[in-house]
Design a protein around this motif. Structure first.
Motif, PDB file in Angstrom:
ATOM      1  N   LYS A  17       0.820  -1.220   0.000  1.00  0.00           N
ATOM      2  CA  LYS A  17       0.000   0.000   0.000  1.00  0.00           C
ATOM      3  C   LYS A  17       0.849   1.264   0.000  1.00  0.00           C
ATOM      4  CE  LYS A  17      -4.113  -1.903   2.107  1.00  0.00           C
ATOM      5  NZ  LYS A  17      -5.071  -1.865   3.195  1.00  0.00           N
ATOM      6  N   ARG A  18       1.964   1.253   0.712  1.00  0.00           N
ATOM      7  CA  ARG A  18       2.806   2.445   0.784  1.00  0.00           C
ATOM      8  C   ARG A  18       3.460   2.780  -0.547  1.00  0.00           C
ATOM      9  NH1 ARG A  18       7.520  -0.179   0.848  1.00  0.00           N
ATOM     10  NH2 ARG A  18       7.783  -2.001   2.130  1.00  0.00           N
ATOM     11  N   MET A  19       3.533   1.797  -1.489  1.00  0.00           N
ATOM     12  CA  MET A  19       4.179   2.020  -2.781  1.00  0.00           C
ATOM     13  C   MET A  19       3.178   2.240  -3.921  1.00  0.00           C
ATOM     14  SD  MET A  19       7.194  -0.866  -2.579  1.00  0.00           S
ATOM     15  CE  MET A  19       7.659  -0.648  -4.277  1.00  0.00           C
ATOM     16  N   ARG A  20       1.896   2.038  -3.651  1.00  0.00           N
ATOM     17  CA  ARG A  20       0.891   2.107  -4.714  1.00  0.00           C
ATOM     18  C   ARG A  20       0.652   3.523  -5.193  1.00  0.00           C
ATOM     19  NH1 ARG A  20      -3.687  -1.605  -2.103  1.00  0.00           N
ATOM     20  NH2 ARG A  20      -2.436  -3.473  -1.996  1.00  0.00           N
ATOM     21  N   LYS A  21       0.402   3.622  -6.481  1.00  0.00           N
ATOM     22  CA  LYS A  21      -0.042   4.882  -7.073  1.00  0.00           C
ATOM     23  C   LYS A  21      -1.556   4.780  -7.220  1.00  0.00           C
ATOM     24  CE  LYS A  21       4.152   5.345  -9.786  1.00  0.00           C
ATOM     25  NZ  LYS A  21       4.718   5.374 -11.123  1.00  0.00           N
ATOM     26  N   GLN A  46      12.754 -11.761  -8.346  1.00  0.00           N
ATOM     27  CA  GLN A  46      12.803 -10.457  -9.008  1.00  0.00           C
ATOM     28  C   GLN A  46      11.739  -9.522  -8.413  1.00  0.00           C
ATOM     29  OE1 GLN A  46      11.550 -10.470 -13.144  1.00  0.00           O
ATOM     30  NE2 GLN A  46      13.263  -9.123 -13.647  1.00  0.00           N
ATOM     31  N   LYS A  47      10.521 -10.013  -8.265  1.00  0.00           N
ATOM     32  CA  LYS A  47       9.445  -9.196  -7.700  1.00  0.00           C
ATOM     33  C   LYS A  47       9.708  -8.869  -6.231  1.00  0.00           C
ATOM     34  CE  LYS A  47       6.961  -8.708 -11.312  1.00  0.00           C
ATOM     35  NZ  LYS A  47       6.886  -7.390 -11.944  1.00  0.00           N
ATOM     36  N   PHE A  48      10.241  -9.836  -5.476  1.00  0.00           N
ATOM     37  CA  PHE A  48      10.556  -9.636  -4.070  1.00  0.00           C
ATOM     38  C   PHE A  48      11.604  -8.529  -3.910  1.00  0.00           C
ATOM     39  CE2 PHE A  48      12.981 -10.751  -0.219  1.00  0.00           C
ATOM     40  CZ  PHE A  48      11.955 -10.767   0.710  1.00  0.00           C
ATOM     41  N   GLU A  49      12.610  -8.549  -4.769  1.00  0.00           N
ATOM     42  CA  GLU A  49      13.664  -7.532  -4.710  1.00  0.00           C
ATOM     43  C   GLU A  49      13.155  -6.149  -5.113  1.00  0.00           C
ATOM     44  OE1 GLU A  49      16.764  -9.261  -7.081  1.00  0.00           O
ATOM     45  OE2 GLU A  49      17.431 -10.574  -5.438  1.00  0.00           O
ATOM     46  N   GLN A  50      12.049  -6.092  -5.851  1.00  0.00           N
ATOM     47  CA  GLN A  50      11.437  -4.817  -6.211  1.00  0.00           C
ATOM     48  C   GLN A  50      10.540  -4.282  -5.088  1.00  0.00           C
ATOM     49  OE1 GLN A  50       9.344  -5.563  -9.874  1.00  0.00           O
ATOM     50  NE2 GLN A  50      11.208  -5.602 -11.097  1.00  0.00           N
ATOM     51  N   GLY A  51      10.387  -5.062  -4.017  1.00  0.00           N
ATOM     52  CA  GLY A  51       9.604  -4.617  -2.873  1.00  0.00           C
ATOM     53  C   GLY A  51       8.173  -5.117  -2.845  1.00  0.00           C
ATOM     54  N   TYR A  52       7.825  -6.042  -3.731  1.00  0.00           N
ATOM     55  CA  TYR A  52       6.467  -6.564  -3.777  1.00  0.00           C
ATOM     56  C   TYR A  52       6.260  -7.621  -2.702  1.00  0.00           C
ATOM     57  CZ  TYR A  52       5.873  -4.468  -8.442  1.00  0.00           C
ATOM     58  OH  TYR A  52       5.770  -3.604  -9.500  1.00  0.00           O
ATOM     59  N   ILE A  53       5.013  -7.837  -2.323  1.00  0.00           N
ATOM     60  CA  ILE A  53       4.623  -8.920  -1.424  1.00  0.00           C
ATOM     61  C   ILE A  53       4.379 -10.137  -2.317  1.00  0.00           C
ATOM     62  CG2 ILE A  53       2.912  -9.723   0.240  1.00  0.00           C
ATOM     63  CD1 ILE A  53       2.352  -6.692   0.774  1.00  0.00           C
ATOM     64  N   ALA A  67       2.347 -24.625  -1.096  1.00  0.00           N
ATOM     65  CA  ALA A  67       2.020 -23.202  -1.014  1.00  0.00           C
ATOM     66  C   ALA A  67       3.111 -22.527  -0.195  1.00  0.00           C
ATOM     67  CB  ALA A  67       0.665 -22.994  -0.358  1.00  0.00           C
ATOM     68  N   ILE A  68       3.644 -21.444  -0.723  1.00  0.00           N
ATOM     69  CA  ILE A  68       4.703 -20.708  -0.045  1.00  0.00           C
ATOM     70  C   ILE A  68       4.163 -19.325   0.300  1.00  0.00           C
ATOM     71  CG2 ILE A  68       7.033 -19.797  -0.193  1.00  0.00           C
ATOM     72  CD1 ILE A  68       6.225 -22.501  -2.540  1.00  0.00           C
ATOM     73  N   PRO A  69       3.852 -19.068   1.582  1.00  0.00           N
ATOM     74  CA  PRO A  69       3.338 -17.756   1.974  1.00  0.00           C
ATOM     75  C   PRO A  69       4.452 -16.707   1.958  1.00  0.00           C
ATOM     76  CG  PRO A  69       3.494 -19.195   3.882  1.00  0.00           C
ATOM     77  CD  PRO A  69       3.869 -20.015   2.685  1.00  0.00           C
ATOM     78  N   SER A  70       4.067 -15.455   1.935  1.00  0.00           N
ATOM     79  CA  SER A  70       5.037 -14.368   1.837  1.00  0.00           C
ATOM     80  C   SER A  70       5.986 -14.323   3.036  1.00  0.00           C
ATOM     81  CB  SER A  70       4.318 -13.025   1.685  1.00  0.00           C
ATOM     82  OG  SER A  70       3.506 -12.775   2.805  1.00  0.00           O
ATOM     83  N   ALA A  71       5.547 -14.787   4.188  1.00  0.00           N
ATOM     84  CA  ALA A  71       6.382 -14.742   5.387  1.00  0.00           C
ATOM     85  C   ALA A  71       7.618 -15.639   5.292  1.00  0.00           C
ATOM     86  CB  ALA A  71       5.565 -15.122   6.611  1.00  0.00           C
ATOM     87  N   VAL A  72       7.564 -16.685   4.468  1.00  0.00           N
ATOM     88  CA  VAL A  72       8.701 -17.611   4.357  1.00  0.00           C
ATOM     89  C   VAL A  72       9.229 -17.716   2.924  1.00  0.00           C
ATOM     90  CG1 VAL A  72       8.070 -18.963   6.395  1.00  0.00           C
ATOM     91  CG2 VAL A  72       7.194 -19.607   4.136  1.00  0.00           C
ATOM     92  N   ILE A  73       8.888 -16.756   2.085  1.00  0.00           N
ATOM     93  CA  ILE A  73       9.305 -16.826   0.678  1.00  0.00           C
ATOM     94  C   ILE A  73      10.828 -16.813   0.562  1.00  0.00           C
ATOM     95  CG2 ILE A  73       9.275 -14.353   0.122  1.00  0.00           C
ATOM     96  CD1 ILE A  73       7.634 -16.920  -2.112  1.00  0.00           C
ATOM     97  N   HIS A  74      11.520 -16.114   1.469  1.00  0.00           N
ATOM     98  CA  HIS A  74      12.981 -16.057   1.412  1.00  0.00           C
ATOM     99  C   HIS A  74      13.608 -17.429   1.669  1.00  0.00           C
ATOM    100  CE1 HIS A  74      11.755 -15.197   5.525  1.00  0.00           C
ATOM    101  NE2 HIS A  74      12.895 -15.731   5.917  1.00  0.00           N
TER     102      HIS A  74
END
Length: 100
Positions: A17-21, A46-53, A67-74
């Motif tokens: 939300k903080r990055m949305r236009k 690539q998307k993760f490094e751009q700051g996306y969830i 299923a890989i949730p965003s909390a453990v994607i790294h």
């Protein structure tokens, strides 16, 4: 709607939300599908490094389901799903020597 059975993995990403236009408010979450886990990992990183969830997983009816949730994607990025490029796989020679 047809199902492409050659695609086994999906990556879903959302602009925080903080990055949305204002123009991006209509589609905050998007998805792409990929034939292999390695392709999905590369895109997700690539998307993760751009700051996306980012979330990912297998597309039904692929098994095993994952299923890989965003909390453990790294942690998923750290998994090695293919040998490094340039290094041939190691095979152990289990054949017994021929007798004369």
């Amino acid at each position: 709607m047809s199902i492409d059975l050659t695609k086994a993995w999906y990556v879903s990403f959302e602009v925080p939300k903080r990055m949305r236009k204002a123009s991006a408010q209509r589609q905050p979450r998007q998805s792409e599908s990929f034939p292999t886990e390695l392709d999905a990992q590369r895109f997700a990183r690539q998307k993760f490094e751009q700051g996306y969830i980012v979330t990912a997983g297998t597309i039904n009816p692929c098994t095993p389901r994952r299923a890989i949730p965003s909390a453990v994607i790294h942690h998923w990025f750290a998994e090695t799903s293919a040998p490094p490029l340039g290094e041939p796989p190691l095979f152990e020679n289990t054949k017994e020597p021929d007798l004369p």
